[in-house]
Structure formats: structure tokens, C-alpha cells
Scaffold this motif. Structure first.
Motif, PDB file in Angstrom:
ATOM      1  N   ARG A  44       0.828  -1.202   0.000  1.00  0.00           N
ATOM      2  CA  ARG A  44       0.000   0.000   0.000  1.00  0.00           C
ATOM      3  C   ARG A  44       0.861   1.250   0.000  1.00  0.00           C
ATOM      4  NH1 ARG A  44      -3.132   0.178   5.815  1.00  0.00           N
ATOM      5  NH2 ARG A  44      -1.549   1.195   7.079  1.00  0.00           N
ATOM      6  N   ALA A  45       2.040   1.177   0.595  1.00  0.00           N
ATOM      7  CA  ALA A  45       2.954   2.313   0.549  1.00  0.00           C
ATOM      8  C   ALA A  45       3.497   2.515  -0.861  1.00  0.00           C
ATOM      9  CB  ALA A  45       4.102   2.100   1.531  1.00  0.00           C
ATOM     10  N   ALA A  46       3.802   1.410  -1.546  1.00  0.00           N
ATOM     11  CA  ALA A  46       4.301   1.513  -2.915  1.00  0.00           C
ATOM     12  C   ALA A  46       3.253   2.136  -3.826  1.00  0.00           C
ATOM     13  CB  ALA A  46       4.703   0.130  -3.429  1.00  0.00           C
ATOM     14  N   ALA A  47       2.000   1.699  -3.693  1.00  0.00           N
ATOM     15  CA  ALA A  47       0.932   2.270  -4.509  1.00  0.00           C
ATOM     16  C   ALA A  47       0.726   3.746  -4.190  1.00  0.00           C
ATOM     17  CB  ALA A  47      -0.367   1.489  -4.281  1.00  0.00           C
ATOM     18  N   ALA A  48       0.774   4.100  -2.906  1.00  0.00           N
ATOM     19  CA  ALA A  48       0.600   5.500  -2.525  1.00  0.00           C
ATOM     20  C   ALA A  48       1.768   6.359  -2.996  1.00  0.00           C
ATOM     21  CB  ALA A  48       0.447   5.606  -1.004  1.00  0.00           C
ATOM     22  N   THR A  49       2.957   5.752  -3.101  1.00  0.00           N
ATOM     23  CA  THR A  49       4.115   6.506  -3.583  1.00  0.00           C
ATOM     24  C   THR A  49       3.895   6.987  -5.010  1.00  0.00           C
ATOM     25  OG1 THR A  49       5.608   5.248  -2.161  1.00  0.00           O
ATOM     26  CG2 THR A  49       6.600   6.405  -4.019  1.00  0.00           C
ATOM     27  N   VAL A  80       4.701   4.715   7.192  1.00  0.00           N
ATOM     28  CA  VAL A  80       4.745   3.988   5.926  1.00  0.00           C
ATOM     29  C   VAL A  80       5.077   2.517   6.149  1.00  0.00           C
ATOM     30  CG1 VAL A  80       5.911   3.800   3.694  1.00  0.00           C
ATOM     31  CG2 VAL A  80       5.336   6.055   4.607  1.00  0.00           C
ATOM     32  N   PHE A  81       5.977   2.238   7.090  1.00  0.00           N
ATOM     33  CA  PHE A  81       6.379   0.854   7.334  1.00  0.00           C
ATOM     34  C   PHE A  81       5.896   0.326   8.686  1.00  0.00           C
ATOM     35  CE2 PHE A  81       9.883   2.020   4.312  1.00  0.00           C
ATOM     36  CZ  PHE A  81       9.465   1.178   3.301  1.00  0.00           C
ATOM     37  N   GLY A  82       6.251   1.012   9.768  1.00  0.00           N
ATOM     38  CA  GLY A  82       6.012   0.482  11.106  1.00  0.00           C
ATOM     39  C   GLY A  82       4.552   0.155  11.385  1.00  0.00           C
ATOM     40  N   PHE A  83       3.702   1.151  11.352  1.00  0.00           N
ATOM     41  CA  PHE A  83       2.303   0.932  11.700  1.00  0.00           C
ATOM     42  C   PHE A  83       1.579   0.025  10.708  1.00  0.00           C
ATOM     43  CE2 PHE A  83      -2.202   1.988  11.695  1.00  0.00           C
ATOM     44  CZ  PHE A  83      -2.508   1.829  13.024  1.00  0.00           C
ATOM     45  N   PRO A  84       1.677   0.250   9.393  1.00  0.00           N
ATOM     46  CA  PRO A  84       0.922  -0.608   8.467  1.00  0.00           C
ATOM     47  C   PRO A  84       1.331  -2.077   8.530  1.00  0.00           C
ATOM     48  CG  PRO A  84       1.636   1.395   7.358  1.00  0.00           C
ATOM     49  CD  PRO A  84       2.353   1.340   8.668  1.00  0.00           C
ATOM     50  N   LEU A  89       0.047  -7.571  10.357  1.00  0.00           N
ATOM     51  CA  LEU A  89       0.453  -8.849  10.941  1.00  0.00           C
ATOM     52  C   LEU A  89      -0.412  -9.203  12.145  1.00  0.00           C
ATOM     53  CD1 LEU A  89       4.351  -8.539  10.763  1.00  0.00           C
ATOM     54  CD2 LEU A  89       2.911 -10.146   9.490  1.00  0.00           C
ATOM     55  N   ALA A  90      -0.774  -8.206  12.950  1.00  0.00           N
ATOM     56  CA  ALA A  90      -1.619  -8.458  14.116  1.00  0.00           C
ATOM     57  C   ALA A  90      -2.988  -8.987  13.690  1.00  0.00           C
ATOM     58  CB  ALA A  90      -1.772  -7.183  14.939  1.00  0.00           C
ATOM     59  N   LEU A  91      -3.555  -8.387  12.660  1.00  0.00           N
ATOM     60  CA  LEU A  91      -4.847  -8.846  12.170  1.00  0.00           C
ATOM     61  C   LEU A  91      -4.725 -10.244  11.563  1.00  0.00           C
ATOM     62  CD1 LEU A  91      -6.110  -5.523  10.572  1.00  0.00           C
ATOM     63  CD2 LEU A  91      -7.008  -6.619  12.621  1.00  0.00           C
ATOM     64  N   ASP A  92      -3.585 -10.518  10.926  1.00  0.00           N
ATOM     65  CA  ASP A  92      -3.361 -11.849  10.364  1.00  0.00           C
ATOM     66  C   ASP A  92      -3.160 -12.886  11.463  1.00  0.00           C
ATOM     67  OD1 ASP A  92      -2.874 -13.527   7.975  1.00  0.00           O
ATOM     68  OD2 ASP A  92      -0.868 -13.739   8.826  1.00  0.00           O
ATOM     69  N   GLN A  93      -2.686 -12.450  12.642  1.00  0.00           N
ATOM     70  CA  GLN A  93      -2.475 -13.354  13.773  1.00  0.00           C
ATOM     71  C   GLN A  93      -3.765 -13.703  14.498  1.00  0.00           C
ATOM     72  OE1 GLN A  93       0.308 -14.845  15.306  1.00  0.00           O
ATOM     73  NE2 GLN A  93       1.426 -14.396  13.427  1.00  0.00           N
ATOM     74  N   GLY A  94      -4.862 -13.126  14.080  1.00  0.00           N
ATOM     75  CA  GLY A  94      -6.137 -13.493  14.672  1.00  0.00           C
ATOM     76  C   GLY A  94      -6.847 -12.394  15.429  1.00  0.00           C
ATOM     77  N   ALA A  95      -6.205 -11.228  15.586  1.00  0.00           N
ATOM     78  CA  ALA A  95      -6.884 -10.123  16.250  1.00  0.00           C
ATOM     79  C   ALA A  95      -8.028  -9.641  15.368  1.00  0.00           C
ATOM     80  CB  ALA A  95      -5.912  -8.977  16.522  1.00  0.00           C
ATOM     81  N   SER A  96      -9.193  -9.451  15.950  1.00  0.00           N
ATOM     82  CA  SER A  96     -10.318  -8.929  15.180  1.00  0.00           C
ATOM     83  C   SER A  96     -10.126  -7.440  14.942  1.00  0.00           C
ATOM     84  CB  SER A  96     -11.634  -9.174  15.914  1.00  0.00           C
ATOM     85  OG  SER A  96     -11.698  -8.382  17.096  1.00  0.00           O
TER      86      SER A  96
END
Length: 311
Positions: A44-49, A80-84, A89-96
Motif C-alpha cells: 500500500r505504501a508503494a501504490a501510494a508513492t 509507511v512501514f512500522g504501523f501498516p 500482521l496483528a490482524l493476520d495473527q487473529g486479532a479482530s
């Protein structure tokens, strides 16, 4: 009136940015329907760039000053990197989406700390009490969901919010001297030599499935969460003060809970709702508190003595 004038538009712009960001977690969940979390976070950062380059070229924006490049790089690394990446990854780990939204309620408090350290702001004691109450509420919620301990998803979310806080504070500080849209655009351009090659590698080595949900989710987090939303957000931080305007984001969990229920069908239990409402109540409290810049107050003019000539 002179003090209120610049603040109210600033808070309004910050609120508009929060509205845009409040869809980010539900959109990320949609994107995970067929895409890898790393591809979502970096892609998403690459597309926004690409959008940023087109925008800067269209207005022939001048290069930032030499002293601004460091802040732009820090903002880029954070938002651009840290938060996204970490939140994906957190959502992929199962967090709703609902759970992540409440945990990220700590982000405004972390941003306020960064504002003190980097932007020379000094919030009042009442401000810190309100922010602390919100932080305690979010922390208790996370622990209750993890049976008294933090889960791997929670740790990823906490790492993401720290990165986001740095990026918000640096971007808001720079937005005092340049338009907010240029701040995020230059931050994307600086990180582009990293995000674009990584995205191309992930596209070539992975097996992305561009389902309808994935396209909608990825399109939103790329165009809005990573780019357009920052136009209003950074402008609001720059105008109203980073510490104060960032607390508007305490309303984001409530908005995201609503979107998660509406678009993802997530069920909201009483504890989640209570935590969200309590955090929202802290928004009003923080907005009643004032922030003031660090440093000694300006000297009070000395009254003219009798017999002195007026200048």
C-alpha cells in the motif's frame, strides 16, 4: 477569538483524518481475503508513492529544506512501514478489527509523549490525566481479552502504535512549515526506494489472489489510509497542536467498531462496547485541557514611566 480561530479548523481537519483512518482495519481484513499481510503493509505504501509522485510533479513542489529530511524519514518509517506492517500482521495473527481498534486507542497518548519530546509541546496536567485514563482503559481491555496476559497480536499492535506515534509527531511538526499533503508525499517518496522493490519481490514470489474483497480493501488502505487521509490529519496536527489534535483519534475505536459490525459482521460484546465508550469519554476531557509550548513565557512589556518619550 484569536486563539480559538486557528484551533477549531485544526481539530476539524484532524477529525476528518480520523474518519478516514477509522476504515483502515476493516479494509485490511478485507484485503487479507487474498493477500499476504506483508504485501498489504508494504504494497500500500508503494501504490501510494505513485500517487505522491504524481501530485508533487503536478504542482512542481520544491524540494524540502535540508533540515526537514530527517523528520520526513522518521515520519516515513513510522507511518509507511512500522504501523501498516505491524498492524496487518496483528490482524493476520487473529486479532479482530474490533479488538485492534480498542488497543490502538493508546496511540493518541503515545503521540502526545512524542509531541513533548520532539515538538516542544507541554500539555496540562488535566490533559495527562485524561490521556492516562484512556490508556488504562485500553490496557485493561487488552489484558482481559488475553486472560491476564498480552497476546502476540497485542504486542504487534503495541509496536505498531509506537511507530505510528513517532510518524504522527514528526509529520505534525513538519506540517507547521509545509502543507500536510506534501509531508506525507515526501515521506512516501523517501521510502519509495524500499517499498517499491519489496512490493515487486512479494508480487513475484508470493501467490496473491485479487478477489473482490482484496481489491476493495487494498485500494482503500493504499489511496486513503496511506495517502489522502494524511492530507487532513497532518494539517490538523500542525494547526491545532500535535498533543491536543491527536486526542481526537480516541474516537477512532468507536467508529471502527461500528464499521466492523456493519461491514464485517463482527459481534460487539458488552466489554468491548464499554471500553470504547469509556475511551470516547476521554476525548471530551482532553479537549477541555490546553496545551502550551515549552520554553519561558514571553516577557511582559514594562509600563512606560512618567516623562519617558513614547517610541
Amino acid at each position: 477569538m484569536s486563539r480559538i480561530g486557528p484551533v477549531v479548523p485544526g481539530l476539524g481537519l484532524a477529525a476528518l483524518g480520523v474518519l478516514a483512518f477509522s476504515f483502515s482495519f476493516p479494509a485490511t481484513v478485507l484485503a487479507l481475503d487474498g493477500l499476504d499481510p506483508y504485501l498489504i503493509g508494504v504494497g500500500r505504501a508503494a501504490a501510494a508513492t505513485v500517487l505522491a509522485v504524481l501530485g508533487l510533479a503536478a504542482v512542481r513542489a520544491p524540494l524540502p529544506a535540508r533540515h526537514q529530511w530527517g523528520g520526513l524519514a522518521a515520519a516515513g518509517l513510522g507511518v509507511v512501514f512500522g504501523f501498516p506492517v505491524l498492524s496487518s500482521l496483528a490482524l493476520d495473527q487473529g486479532a479482530s478489527s474490533s479488538h485492534a481498534a480498542v488497543v490502538i486507542g493508546l496511540l493518541p497518548g503515545a503521540t502526545a509523549v512524542c509531541a513533548v519530546l520532539r515538538a516542544r509541546e507541554r500539555p496540562s496536567r488535566s490533559f495527562w490525566l485524561a490521556s492516562g485514563a484512556g490508556a488504562v482503559c485500553v490496557g485493561a481491555f487488552a489484558l482481559s481479552r488475553g486472560a491476564g496476559r498480552l497476546t502476540a497480536a497485542d504486542l504487534l499492535l503495541f509496536g505498531g502504535l509506537l511507530a505510528g506515534a513517532v510518524g504522527y509527531a514528526e509529520g505534525g511538526r513538519l506540517a507547521r512549515d509545509m502543507p500536510g499533503w506534501r509531508v506525507i508525499s515526501w515521506a512516501l517518496v523517501i521510502t519509495g526506494p524500499i517499498s517499491i522493490p519489496i512490493t515487486l519481490v512479494l508480487l513475484g514470489t508470493g501467490d496473491p489472489r485479487w478477489t473482490g474483497k482484496a481489491l476493495i480493501g487494498f485500494g482503500y488502505v493504499s489511496a486513503v489510509s496511506m495517502f489522502l487521509g494524511f492530507f487532513a490529519w497532518y494539517a490538523g496536527l500542525g494547526r491545532a497542536g500535535i498533543a491536543r489534535a491527536s486526542q481526537v483519534q480516541l474516537a477512532q475505536p468507536v467508529l471502527t467498531l461500528g464499521w466492523s459490525a456493519l461491514f464485517l459482521g463482527e459481534r460487539l460484546d458488552a466489554l468491548t462496547g464499554l471500553a470504547a465508550v469509556t475511551v470516547l469519554a476521554c476525548v471530551a476531557w482532553t479537549q477541555r485541557a490546553r496545551s502550551r509550548p515549552l520554553g519561558p513565557p514571553p516577557p511582559t512589556p514594562r509600563p512606560a514611566l512618567a516623562g519617558e518619550a513614547a517610541e
